[in-house]
Design an enzyme around this catalytic site. Structure first.
Site, PDB file in Angstrom:
ATOM      1  N   ASP A  16       0.851  -1.188   0.000  1.00 23.40           N
ATOM      2  CA  ASP A  16       0.000   0.000   0.000  1.00 23.40           C
ATOM      3  C   ASP A  16       0.887   1.238   0.000  1.00 23.40           C
ATOM      4  O   ASP A  16       1.633   1.479   0.949  1.00 23.40           O
ATOM      5  CB  ASP A  16      -0.880  -0.020   1.259  1.00 23.40           C
ATOM      6  CG  ASP A  16      -1.990   1.018   1.209  1.00 23.40           C
ATOM      7  OD1 ASP A  16      -2.006   1.823   0.261  1.00 23.40           O
ATOM      8  OD2 ASP A  16      -2.836   1.036   2.127  1.00 23.40           O
ATOM      9  N   ASP A 112      -2.731   2.757  -6.219  1.00 24.02           N
ATOM     10  CA  ASP A 112      -1.681   2.811  -5.192  1.00 24.02           C
ATOM     11  C   ASP A 112      -1.605   1.576  -4.311  1.00 24.02           C
ATOM     12  O   ASP A 112      -1.007   1.615  -3.239  1.00 24.02           O
ATOM     13  CB  ASP A 112      -1.873   4.059  -4.321  1.00 24.02           C
ATOM     14  CG  ASP A 112      -3.203   4.052  -3.581  1.00 24.02           C
ATOM     15  OD1 ASP A 112      -4.061   3.199  -3.894  1.00 24.02           O
ATOM     16  OD2 ASP A 112      -3.384   4.909  -2.696  1.00 24.02           O
ATOM     17  N   GLU A 113      -2.179   0.473  -4.738  1.00 25.73           N
ATOM     18  CA  GLU A 113      -2.059  -0.745  -3.934  1.00 25.73           C
ATOM     19  C   GLU A 113      -2.219  -1.987  -4.792  1.00 25.73           C
ATOM     20  O   GLU A 113      -2.872  -1.961  -5.844  1.00 25.73           O
ATOM     21  CB  GLU A 113      -3.080  -0.762  -2.792  1.00 25.73           C
ATOM     22  CG  GLU A 113      -4.518  -0.803  -3.255  1.00 25.73           C
ATOM     23  CD  GLU A 113      -5.496  -0.940  -2.109  1.00 25.73           C
ATOM     24  OE1 GLU A 113      -5.283  -1.811  -1.239  1.00 25.73           O
ATOM     25  OE2 GLU A 113      -6.490  -0.181  -2.085  1.00 25.73           O
TER      26      GLU A 113
END
Length: 417
Positions: A16, A112-113
């Protein structure tokens, strides 16, 4: 038997990126580091919304979805920047490129993860050492911090990555559930939203441990099949694979946008509907899909939100059709109170190449005639430039600064290319 189970034990990372948009801006401009920074759409407007913020800003109470004026009241020294989506897309591609150099089993879930199955690599390098190396490499090469959760499945890895931020590294083993996971409030559990948490609280379930120990039959009565799923997750059971092809799976395509101010102005509302319909059409064309249902989301000035949908007798993919159905829903269900946000989603998607098999003969013949028109327009566009038949008021710029909720999913299109 134990040896066979041991061989099948997986090692999953959930990576993350920490405060991603703000971190990207800090990497681009180191002078921003250590300062309270918020990324917001329309920061000059009183109702510009905070998309994300740095940890320095969060320490002052700044939160995602907060109005800019509220954030500045909490943190007067807050620096506010408009989002730079091309920059974030480029950073995301660079991040996932690094992930893919460690294992082919990488599943992005947002910009973003993502998940990584490192079971094979961990046979040669200890999982913790591998995670530290990955974390440090992303920081060194891209100047971006991330937190990593290490666990035997996706759910536990996701929960682990949230336990320590920023730049955290957390291992969550099944034997540690009673001490690390079960004491957490049920609202902290991934997959449990506010409404579900309220339902669970009403039946005496306040922690993840309470859920893990609850009778499955009771949970299925309360939440349907999701009750059993959440019960399994709370007990550390999650057999879902890390699937790189999952980015191709989608059931609906939608966009929503917050207005710069609450409004009852028909023209302003219709203009936004046009913009949203155009965005949905663009994404459907990229994915070569058609849909058979339209949903409209309306959020009012007091944050009350309603969603209304209709199932269609025909498939659509054209902006005009999407706009027609969305506007029909608006006229039927808008109570004339000031609107804060609108969203359009097309669902029940099918691949366009299967269109002929899905449509009845009459509709299909109409679509064939339309395709001839589309081909003619494309020919003229290639010869004379941008489609000359698009009216100026219908032309919505791709570079619009106000962020839309689809951006988290849009990046997957780029990741596949």
């Amino acid at each position: 038997m134990n040896e066979a189970v041991h061989k099948q034990r997986r090692i999953i990372f959930h990576v993350d990126m920490n405060s991603f948009y703000a971190s990207v801006e800090m990497a681009y401009n180191p002078n921003l580091k250590g300062k309270p920074l918020a990324i917001a759409g329309n920061p000059e407007e009183r109702k510009g919304i905070v998309v994300t913020s740095s940890y320095e800003a969060r320490a002052k109470g700044v939160k995602t979805t907060m109005n800019v004026w509220q954030a500045k009241k909490l943190c007067p020294e807050l620096m506010v920047m408009r989002p730079n989506f091309p920059r974030y897309r480029a950073a995301s591609k660079a991040v996932f490129k690094i992930f893919s150099e460690y294992t082919p089993l990488v599943q992005p879930v947002s910009i973003d993860e993502g998940y990584m199955d490192v079971t094979e690599m961990a046979k040669e390098v200890h999982a913790v050492d591998l995670a530290r190396k990955l974390q440090q490499r992303v920081l060194t090469e891209l100047d971006l911090p991330c937190s990593i959760g290490i666990a035997p499945n996706k759910f536990l890895a996701k929960m682990a990555s949230d336990m320590k931020k920023p730049f955290g590294l957390t291992i969550l083993r099944k034997r540690e559930l009673p001490t690390k996971l079960w004491p957490l409030p049920i609202g902290d559990m991934y997959g449990v939203g506010e409404k579900t948490a309220a339902k669970l609280n009403a039946t005496g379930i306040y922690t993840i441990g309470d859920l893990a120990k609850k009778d499955v039959y009771h949970l299925k009565q309360l939440l349907g099949i999701n009750g059993e799923r959440l019960h399994n997750r709370a007990n550390g059971i999650d057999n879902r694979p890390v699937d790189p092809d999952a980015i191709y799976d989608f059931k609906s395509i939608g966009n929503s946008k917050t207005l710069p101010h609450d409004t009852t102005d028909d023209k302003e509302i219709y203009t936004l509907l046009q913009e949203l319909a155009s965005k949905v059409e663009q994404r459907m064309k990229r994915k070569r899909t058609v849909g058979r249902s339209v949903q409209l989301m309306i959020r009012y000035h007091d944050r009350r939100t309603i969603t209304r949908s209709k199932k269609l007798r025909y498939y659509l993919h054209d902006k005009k059709d999407i706009l027609l159905e969305a506007n029909d829903l608006l006229q039927k269900h808008w109570n004339l109170e000031p609107i804060r946000l609108l969203g359009i989603t097309v669902g029940d998607l099918e691949e366009q190449q299967l269109l002929a098999k899905q449509l009845d003969l009459f509709t299909y013949e109409n679509e064939v005639e339309k395709e001839k028109l589309y081909e003619a327009i494309e020919h003229l566009s290639s010869k004379y430039g941008k489609n000359p038949f698009i009216r100026l008021e219908d032309d919505v710029s791709e570079g619009a600064q106000q962020p839309t909720t689809s951006f988290q999913k849009d990046f997957l299109d780029d990741f596949k290319s």
